[in-house]
Design an enzyme around this catalytic site. Structure first.
Site, PDB file in Angstrom:
ATOM      1  N   ASP A   1      29.082  67.194  53.272  1.00  0.00           N
ATOM      2  CA  ASP A   1      28.991  68.586  53.701  1.00  0.00           C
ATOM      3  C   ASP A   1      27.626  68.727  54.366  1.00  0.00           C
ATOM      4  O   ASP A   1      26.609  68.818  53.680  1.00  0.00           O
ATOM      5  CB  ASP A   1      29.128  69.503  52.478  1.00  0.00           C
ATOM      6  CG  ASP A   1      28.818  70.963  52.807  1.00  0.00           C
ATOM      7  OD1 ASP A   1      28.676  71.288  54.009  1.00  0.00           O
ATOM      8  OD2 ASP A   1      28.719  71.767  51.866  1.00  0.00           O
TER       9      ASP A   1
ATOM     10  N   LYS B   1      21.354  72.460  62.496  1.00  0.00           N
ATOM     11  CA  LYS B   1      22.780  72.702  62.727  1.00  0.00           C
ATOM     12  C   LYS B   1      23.012  73.912  63.630  1.00  0.00           C
ATOM     13  O   LYS B   1      24.029  73.990  64.303  1.00  0.00           O
ATOM     14  CB  LYS B   1      23.465  72.898  61.368  1.00  0.00           C
ATOM     15  CG  LYS B   1      24.982  72.974  61.427  1.00  0.00           C
ATOM     16  CD  LYS B   1      25.525  73.057  60.019  1.00  0.00           C
ATOM     17  CE  LYS B   1      27.016  73.274  59.987  1.00  0.00           C
ATOM     18  NZ  LYS B   1      27.501  73.367  58.595  1.00  0.00           N
TER      19      LYS B   1
ATOM     20  N   GLU C   1      35.178  73.246  57.017  1.00  0.00           N
ATOM     21  CA  GLU C   1      34.617  73.489  55.684  1.00  0.00           C
ATOM     22  C   GLU C   1      35.555  74.268  54.750  1.00  0.00           C
ATOM     23  O   GLU C   1      35.788  73.842  53.620  1.00  0.00           O
ATOM     24  CB  GLU C   1      33.250  74.184  55.807  1.00  0.00           C
ATOM     25  CG  GLU C   1      32.179  73.199  56.252  1.00  0.00           C
ATOM     26  CD  GLU C   1      30.983  73.838  56.930  1.00  0.00           C
ATOM     27  OE1 GLU C   1      30.860  75.070  56.897  1.00  0.00           O
ATOM     28  OE2 GLU C   1      30.161  73.096  57.503  1.00  0.00           O
TER      29      GLU C   1
ATOM     30  N   ASP D   1      33.800  81.625  53.152  1.00  0.00           N
ATOM     31  CA  ASP D   1      32.716  80.644  53.240  1.00  0.00           C
ATOM     32  C   ASP D   1      31.515  81.264  53.943  1.00  0.00           C
ATOM     33  O   ASP D   1      31.475  81.390  55.158  1.00  0.00           O
ATOM     34  CB  ASP D   1      33.234  79.408  54.001  1.00  0.00           C
ATOM     35  CG  ASP D   1      32.178  78.311  54.104  1.00  0.00           C
ATOM     36  OD1 ASP D   1      31.032  78.536  53.684  1.00  0.00           O
ATOM     37  OD2 ASP D   1      32.507  77.233  54.616  1.00  0.00           O
TER      38      ASP D   1
END
Lengths: 596, 167
Positions: free
Chosen positions: A8, A70, A171, A193
């Site tokens: 992850d 990211k 995810e 999420d």
């Protein structure tokens, strides 16, 4: 055959693990932490510091410490939201080839995939140390709403880190897999999420071993980082008001305030009131360091973030509507990501769904669990093939891969689960007059291939450009341009006489490939779209990893040589780019005269 | 749902690949034309459970796996269209138009004879077999025979057109 792990790769934190018959095991650092900061620090003296040891350097060595990479991966530096995100980063980001962001630290220029590769390498090494086996393959998770270039950037990072990226998994889908794996349930679940950088919401149908995504949506640049930023702004204005010092133009001061902001946010999770002093934010004219006193109640904090939270609930509403489901059809709500710890988020979520979210799941680790399970399943199929002569009897009775997450009072069913994922956004094709039409609407199952016929808009048109967009708007320019494809040498004919067959193929990693064919001449072009902002693997600078045990002189020599090579490469790339640009202009002109 | 065995899978691929272009969405998903939402979702889950490429990674050779992905991607497209009432209706209209178009454009018999004369005896035989198969409604064999003929004469516009009409 080495180990296949699940990773992850988060904006603020990353987790990696491997699925074993006893359950998923996560890699821990020397202090026993299973959650690792996605931070890379490159001290001026050389070497690199990674993970949680690097995190503390955000405060002590901000200009040499890279975090939240990211947010930049696969992005076009010129995009307004990216500019905004860059403004709050203490390390400089420049524009590189193809408008990709280049991170500059200590004179080193690095692409974002290179930085993410350092985070991945750290995780790989932790796994290798702990599980005492070489890691070769990995499933890496990405936000469901990641675009093509962001996905390509993530794959590139994996490649640089020496990993075979077996699959990019969304995810929320990974979280649902971890939740439902081996429990042979028949349920509809919602995955909320809310992480450090992004927000995703997915609805899945779990039908024993099949996990089908019914709908997904999300927002990029909506996460814990934004909330920290908001608190930092609040502290800055407080400082301006009471001390008449505005820290906003000072990057180091703002960086310290965001670090304090994160702590305040976490404190307010279990406390009604936060207050205290933050020391050493700026140095004033007389050379003394200045501290700021602050006070922030939960109520005030809630009212600050209310807008963000409502945006997440709006996304939930839209996804449910697009799947034709109602709130009462959802059997369970799974919370993922650190921002779901915020009391207001939990409260609004349980109000909206009229039920308490599932709490048996660790929101920081669940995605890595799912990734590890998927990695083992994909590798399991590999193992089958490696048994040399694979007999049909064996194929008829595949070895059960049993690595469910054991829970009290439940027996794991094991077996291979199957993820059926979807496209997160509508893929469109440009039509005449500045408009576009949907080619594959969002929530289409992947992998998928659709072919359709198009024709010329003018008589005697010799060339068509197939422009592909991503988004929900009819007007081309309100969508994100993914790239374009050209088909030339179309024989003369009336308007609408040509038959151009266009095929969109979305691969299992959710990356688009486009093919075009002139049915009358059988001319065919196939291309991966050239996406602006995407990493250009051929041209970009590489970092130099010096072998250990070199003398200063030797190292300096190698560095110099490397630098020269890099400069050469850059010059060459620059030339090619200029050439391509020139050609492009020429072709566009030719088309104009040909069409009129 | 049990993944198919390698033998089942390869037999399916051999059967479906030559006919892929000629199959409509209902045939691809293996559902009747009046199938309802539930049937369509069930059929897709069944097929995905059996033949999803993830379930056969490296059990197949890379080229076999590639073929499987091609077939699966078409099945996914069939599912995308048939599960949405709006897409399904548009698809049925387009299909009807396409069929009408292909049956009304017929070449003159002497044209066919002269085009045939240009082909090798083996290719002529394959073409005749294709026409015979088409008459009995076996589109799959018709396409297969035409493709084999085309393999002998890759440049033949006549055969290409015949294949296109068949599709």
């Amino acid at each position: 055959m080495g180990l296949s792990i699940g990773i992850d790769l988060g904006t603020t934190n990353s987790v990696a693990g491997v699925a074993t018959p006893e359950g998923v095991r996560l890699a821990a650092d020397s202090k026993g932490n299973r959650v690792h900061a996605s931070v890379v620090s490159l001290p001026a003296g050389g070497g690199r510091i990674l993970g949680n040891s690097a995190k503390v350097r955000k405060a002590t060595d901000p200009s040499q410490t890279i975090y939240s990479a990211k947010r930049l991966i696969g992005q076009n530096v010129r995009a307004p939201l990216v500019q905004l995100a860059m403004a709050s980063l203490p390390y400089p980001v420049e524009e590189g080839n193809n408008q990709q962001p280049i991170i500059v630290v200590g004179g080193r220029r690095m692409t974002v995939p290179e930085v993410s590769a350092m985070v991945l390498t750290h995780l790989r090494q932790l796994c290798e140390e702990q599980f005492e086996e070489e890691v070769t393959g990995a499933v890496i998770t990405v936000p469901a709403n990641f675009s093509d270039s962001q996905r390509q950037g993530t794959k590139e990072a994996g490649r640089i880190a020496g990993l075979e990226v077996m699959r990019l998994v969304n995810e929320p889908t990974a979280a649902a897999l971890a939740y439902g794996y081996g429990r042979s349930m028949d349920q509809r679940v919602a995955v909320f999420d809310f992480g450090g950088g992004t927000f995703d919401f997915s609805v899945l149908k779990i039908d024993s071993d099949i996990f089908e995504v019914l709908g997904t949506d999300g927002e990029f640049f909506l996460g814990g980082d934004d909330i920290d930023q908001m608190i930092a702004e609040f502290l800055a204005s407080q400082m301006n008001r009471t001390l008449h010092i505005d820290p906003r133009p000072i990057p180091t001061a703002m960086n310290r305030l965001s670090i304090a902001a994160e702590q305040i946010k976490q404190y307010l999770t279990s406390n009604e009131e936060a207050g205290g002093t933050i020391d050493g934010i700026v140095v004033n004219n007389s050379g003394k360091s200045v501290s700021v006193e602050f006070e922030l109640s939960r109520d005030k904090f809630d009212s600050m973030i209310e807008g963000y939270v409502e945006r997440t609930i709006d996304v939930c509403r839209n996804v449910l509507a697009s799947t034709g489901l109602e709130v009462k059809d959802i059997d369970d709500v799974i919370m993922v990501g650190g921002s779901t710890r915020i009391p207001l988020v939990r409260q609004r979520l349980s109000e909206y769904f009229a039920k308490e979210p599932a709490t048996r799941i660790n929101p920081d680790e669940v995605v890595a669990h799912g990734a590890a399970i998927q990695a083992a399943m994909l590798a399991g199929a590999v193992h089958e093939g490696e048994r040399g002569e694979l007999t049909d009897e064996l194929a008829d009775n595949p070895m059960p891969i049993d690595m469910g997450i054991p829970e009290e009072g439940e027996t794991s069913q094991g077996g291979a689960a199957l993820l059926l994922d979807v496209t997160p956004a509508t893929l469109r094709i440009a039509t005449a007059g500045g408009y576009s039409e949907p080619f594959l609407e969002k929530n289409s199952p992947i992998p998928i291939e659709r072919t359709n016929l198009f024709t010329t808009a003018h008589a005697n048109q010799s060339r068509v450009v197939i422009e592909c967009y991503r988004g929900g708007a009819r007007r081309q320019d309100e969508n994100e341009l993914l790239g374009s494809l050209e088909l030339n040498d179309i024989p003369p004919g009336d308007r609408g006489e040509a038959e151009i067959e266009v095929t969109f193929r979305v691969d299992p990693d959710c990356i688009l490939h486009v093919r075009a064919r002139d049915l009358r001449t059988e001319n065919e072009v196939e291309a991966k779209l050239n996406v602006i902002g995407a990493p250009v693997s051929d041209n970009f600078r590489t970092t130099l990893d010096l072998p250990e045990g070199l003398s200063e002189k030797q190292a300096a020599k190698l560095r110099q040589k490397h630098e020269k090579e890099q400069q050469k490469l850059e010059k060459k790339a620059e030339k090619e780019r200029a050439k391509a640009e020139k050609q492009r202009v020429k072709m566009a002109k030719r088309a104009e005269t040909g069409e009129s | 749902m049990r993944p198919w065995s390698k033998r089942e899978l390869l037999a399916y691929l051999d059967r479906i690949m030559p006919a892929l272009e000629g199959l409509d969405h209902f045939e691809l998903l293996d559902v009747p034309p009046d199938a309802d939402d539930k049937t369509i979702q069930g059929a897709f889950h069944n097929m995905a459970g059996g033949l999803h490429p993830d379930r056969h990674r490296n059990v197949l050779s890379p080229s076999q796996h590639e073929r499987l992905i091609v077939v699966y991607a078409r099945i996914a497209e069939a599912y995308r269209v048939l599960r949405s009432p709006e897409h399904r209706e548009k698809y049925l209209i387009d299909e009807a138009k396409r069929r009408k178009k292909t049956t009304t454009t017929v070449r003159a018999p002497q044209e066919i004879a002269s085009a045939l004369a240009l082909l090798s005896p083996k290719a002529q035989q394959l073409y005749r077999r294709a026409i015979a198969a088409k008459r009995t409604g076996d589109t799959a064999s018709a396409v297969l025979n035409l493709r084999m003929a085309l393999a002998k004469h890759p440049q033949s516009g006549f055969l290409k057109e015949a294949l296109k009409k068949l599709r």
